[in-house]
Write a protein that holds these residues in place. Structure first.
Motif, PDB file in Angstrom:
ATOM      1  N   HIS A 176       2.832  -1.726  14.274  1.00 18.47           N
ATOM      2  CA  HIS A 176       3.443  -0.808  13.306  1.00 18.47           C
ATOM      3  C   HIS A 176       3.029   0.636  13.512  1.00 18.47           C
ATOM      4  CE1 HIS A 176       5.401  -3.931  10.949  1.00 18.47           C
ATOM      5  NE2 HIS A 176       4.318  -4.655  11.129  1.00 18.47           N
ATOM      6  N   LEU A 208       5.697   1.503   8.349  1.00 18.36           N
ATOM      7  CA  LEU A 208       5.217   1.112   7.027  1.00 18.36           C
ATOM      8  C   LEU A 208       4.721   2.305   6.212  1.00 18.36           C
ATOM      9  CD1 LEU A 208       3.260  -2.120   8.029  1.00 18.36           C
ATOM     10  CD2 LEU A 208       5.638  -1.901   7.269  1.00 18.36           C
ATOM     11  N   GLN A 247       5.964   3.381   2.612  1.00 14.25           N
ATOM     12  CA  GLN A 247       6.695   2.260   2.035  1.00 14.25           C
ATOM     13  C   GLN A 247       6.146   1.971   0.640  1.00 14.25           C
ATOM     14  OE1 GLN A 247       9.545   0.559   1.681  1.00 14.25           O
ATOM     15  NE2 GLN A 247       9.561   0.348   3.910  1.00 14.25           N
ATOM     16  N   ILE A 250       5.423  -3.762   0.104  1.00 12.87           N
ATOM     17  CA  ILE A 250       4.498  -4.214   1.162  1.00 12.87           C
ATOM     18  C   ILE A 250       3.794  -5.494   0.713  1.00 12.87           C
ATOM     19  CG2 ILE A 250       2.329  -3.691   2.363  1.00 12.87           C
ATOM     20  CD1 ILE A 250       4.455  -2.058   3.594  1.00 12.87           C
TER      21      ILE A 250
END
Length: 193
Positions: A39, A53, A56, A61
């Protein structure tokens, strides 16, 4: 009189209860070292079909990690990682990624395609869940600035019923009628916000 006693008892119970466990962003940062290989550093993916991510939504998550851990959402690369996460790790990771600045959207090299994507988003009422800014909220994903090819993959996965967990029913209803051209335009539009 009974109402006063009940209220006093409730107040005493609330004061005696242990405080809710707050997420530890630093612990989440340390645990996120496991995530960086795919990621990206600071949650910004440089890998095709792997989402960023950073920025986010915290609850989103957390829910996705729970779905992966439970096997509701399947991914061979994620399974061995989530199997070793505790609930506290999941809370900390959610808080950590939510605290990061999201990826900066690349310059839009095809504004006509974005205009078609904006029409598809309006026609499917995407903003009703993902907000007008497409930044998401609570358990709903941030879409703005996400990797374009990942958005295409996710929409195809929802359309085919391959992706499950969470809002699968709502997303399947949204994605199923989309043509390949609409999916391409929608992903382009959202990736460049």
């Amino acid at each position: 009189m009974h109402q006063v006693m009940a209220a006093a008892l409730m107040l005493m119970l609330m004061l005696a209860a242990p405080p809710a466990h707050a997420a530890d962003i630093e612990a989440g940062k340390a645990k996120a070292e496991l995530c960086a290989g795919c990621h990206g550093e600071n949650g910004i993916s440089q890998t095709e079909n792997i989402p960023s991510l950073a920025g986010q939504q915290d609850q989103f998550i957390q829910w996705q990690l729970v779905f992966f851990r439970a096997g509701t959402r399947k991914n061979e690369a994620m399974k061995p990682i989530v199997d070793q996460l505790t609930n506290e790790d999941i809370r900390n990771l959610g808080a950590y990624f939510a605290s990061l600045q999201p990826a900066k959207a690349p310059p839009d090299n095809d504004p006509d395609l974005s205009a078609k994507g904006a029409q598809a988003a309006a026609g499917r009422r995407c903003a009703s869940c993902h907000l007008d800014s497409y930044a998401g909220t609570k358990g709903v994903a941030r879409l703005a600035g996400q990797r374009e090819e990942y958005l295409v993959k996710a929409l195809h996965d929802y359309k085919s019923g391959q992706r499950v967990g969470g809002s699968q029913a709502a997303m399947t209803d949204v994605a199923y009628p989309l043509s390949d051209e609409e999916i391409t335009a929608l992903a382009h539009y959202l990736a460049h916000l």
